[in-house]
Design an enzyme around this catalytic site. Structure first.
Site, PDB file in Angstrom:
ATOM      1  N   SER A 201       0.831  -1.202   0.000  1.00  0.00           N
ATOM      2  CA  SER A 201       0.000   0.000   0.000  1.00  0.00           C
ATOM      3  C   SER A 201       0.875   1.265   0.000  1.00  0.00           C
ATOM      4  O   SER A 201       1.700   1.424  -0.893  1.00  0.00           O
ATOM      5  CB  SER A 201      -0.950  -0.067   1.199  1.00  0.00           C
ATOM      6  OG  SER A 201      -1.972   0.872   1.073  1.00  0.00           O
ATOM      7  N   ASP A 359      -9.984  -3.590  -5.097  1.00  0.00           N
ATOM      8  CA  ASP A 359      -9.047  -2.646  -4.489  1.00  0.00           C
ATOM      9  C   ASP A 359      -9.016  -1.386  -5.354  1.00  0.00           C
ATOM     10  O   ASP A 359      -8.799  -1.472  -6.568  1.00  0.00           O
ATOM     11  CB  ASP A 359      -7.646  -3.300  -4.454  1.00  0.00           C
ATOM     12  CG  ASP A 359      -6.580  -2.402  -3.843  1.00  0.00           C
ATOM     13  OD1 ASP A 359      -6.907  -1.273  -3.441  1.00  0.00           O
ATOM     14  OD2 ASP A 359      -5.416  -2.838  -3.781  1.00  0.00           O
ATOM     15  N   HIS A 389      -8.108  -4.922  -0.740  1.00  0.00           N
ATOM     16  CA  HIS A 389      -7.036  -4.121  -0.170  1.00  0.00           C
ATOM     17  C   HIS A 389      -6.852  -4.438   1.317  1.00  0.00           C
ATOM     18  O   HIS A 389      -7.824  -4.479   2.065  1.00  0.00           O
ATOM     19  CB  HIS A 389      -7.303  -2.626  -0.350  1.00  0.00           C
ATOM     20  CG  HIS A 389      -6.069  -1.802  -0.111  1.00  0.00           C
ATOM     21  ND1 HIS A 389      -5.116  -1.624  -1.078  1.00  0.00           N
ATOM     22  CD2 HIS A 389      -5.598  -1.185   0.989  1.00  0.00           C
ATOM     23  CE1 HIS A 389      -4.125  -0.910  -0.581  1.00  0.00           C
ATOM     24  NE2 HIS A 389      -4.386  -0.633   0.673  1.00  0.00           N
TER      25      HIS A 389
END
Ligand SMILES: *[C@@H]1O[C@H](CO)[C@@H](O)[C@H](O)[C@H]1NC(C)=O
Length: 419
Positions: A201, A359, A389
């Protein structure tokens, strides 16, 4: 009068179900577990915002404490810091690298002259949350160190609201350069030909940016051999990619939430959010946003057909030209590594890119994979159709998801074969 307790119970159950319920796409397994995780996060965020509003503490700081407290209590028995926990062979030490706090995981020494793999890891959390030392990151990094006979350096870079871009990036770069120096690699018995950089991320963003800087720095004698990016955030010029739209209200990371993380990281005013949501910042009228730069984030050419679906690009004519000047980070490759030139990309090491179908950041990763390939870099893109995610951090009971465990296994086995 037996009816009253029954009615109360039914009402309570319904309210809880209503509170917890959030639509989860069919492709995601264990949907109720994901709803519960999301409801817990939403509750923590609401409490944090309330405390902020009452003037107690910045909401990010409270949210950080709540989430770490939750994860920490769940996992503490698994890792129990001092006793070594589940993986007794791995030595854990908290030190500083050129002034930056890092947690180092060392597998047992393999005898005289035996060199190990190395890995520099940047945790995720929107440049505002998470810690190298807490929760899932501590557990997975121990596991990676143990299974891959690898010295893992997990960097405790500073976060928003204490700092903003470029400080987190510079912290990561400083720690990475220190580890790559021949003396430090020798000290930890790490093979200079087998060092990876990785992150998930926001940490994937930092890993991509640091890899670009080090690959093009002629003063560095040792460079990374591979980069492993887990659902990285790579650009904020187009908040209307098919994945941003498809997953805009999805659990864990919604589109407005991701945009908020970007604005905070780039030290921009949160009142810009509505403008960025309609791509007003990347309107055609902008002289600073050249067609060349635009092509580097153009999903209409960079995405595979199957991910474009029926989406149309959102390109506005006039928009708000001043935003790119007010928020220079939007065009800074150190914040948005997808904007790097083909010449820079060509110098990068082999890449492993994990993307998840569910995501908002899916297309950032897919576009980067394509651009790296076009620049001649070897890329493995593992795309998880049932991934969402954050699943890489949801691998420990009771917050464990099957897809998270598969993503982690895939990550470890790719590193095993390619580093
Ligand atoms: C986007 O820019 C246009 C043109 O300047 C403006 O009329 C519109 O209000 C802006 N949209 C938002 C949400 O601010």
């Amino acid at each position: 009068m037996r009816l009253l307790p029954l009615a109360v119970t039914v009402l309570l159950t319904l309210s809880v179900a209503y509170y917890v319920y959030t639509p989860i796409p069919d492709g995601i397994q264990e949907p109720w577990k994901l709803m519960l995780v999301d409801a817990a996060l939403r509750t923590a965020m609401r409490l944090a915002v309330l405390k902020h509003w009452l003037g107690f503490d910045h909401y990010i700081k409270s949210f950080r404490r709540y989430t770490q407290g939750f994860e920490g209590s769940v996992n503490s028995y698994l890792t129990s810091d001092s006793s070594g926990g589940v993986i007794p062979g791995v030595k854990v030490s908290d030190v500083t690298f050129a002034g930056i706090p890092v947690r180092v995981y060392e597998p047992p020494a393999g005898g005289e002259g035996h060199l190990r793999r190395g890995l520099v890891y940047f945790h995720g959390g929107g440049w505002a949350l998470g810690s190298a030392k807490k929760g899932s990151y501590d557990v997975t990094n121990r596991m990676v160190s143990d299974e891959l006979n690898m010295v893992v350096v997990s960097v405790e870079y500073r976060l928003y609201p204490e700092v903003h871009f470029p400080v987190p990036y510079l912290d990561c770069l400083t720690a990475a350069k220190h580890f790559l120096s021949p003396e430090i690699l020798a000290k930890y018995a790490v093979d200079p030909e087998r060092v990876a950089v990785s992150g998930d991320s926001a940490g994937g963003n930092l890993a991509a940016a640091v890899a670009q800087e080090i690959s093009t720095d002629d003063s560095m004698s040792v460079k990374f051999s591979v980069q492993a990016l887990i659902y990285p955030a790579l650009q904020a010029l187009d908040i209307n990619t098919p994945s941003f739209l498809q997953n805009q209200n999805l659990a864990i990371l919604s589109r407005p939430f991701m945009l908020q993380f970007w604005l905070q990281y780039l030290n921009a005013d949160l009142s810009l959010e509505p403008q960025l949501l309609v791509n007003n910042h990347s309107a055609l009228r902008h002289s600073t946003l050249t067609p060349e730069l635009r092509s580097r984030v153009d999903w209409t050419t960079l995405l595979p057909e199957k991910h474009k679906k029926n989406h149309k690009p959102l390109i506005v004519e006039n928009g708000s030209p001043e935003i790119l000047k007010e928020v220079p980070g939007l065009l800074d490759v150190r914040a948005a590594p997808l904007l790097a030139s083909p010449e820079v990309l060509a110098k990068l090491p082999r890449a492993y890119i994990i993307t998840c179908e569910h995501d908002v950041l899916r297309d950032d990763g897919l576009m980067y994979a394509r651009r790296l390939q076009d620049a001649g870099v070897m890329v493995t893109n593992d795309h998880y159709e049932d991934g969402f995610h954050g699943c890489f951090s949801l691998v420990m009971w009771p917050l464990d998801f099957d897809v998270g465990k598969r993503v982690l296994r895939g990550y470890i086995s790719w590193l095993q074969k390619n580093l």
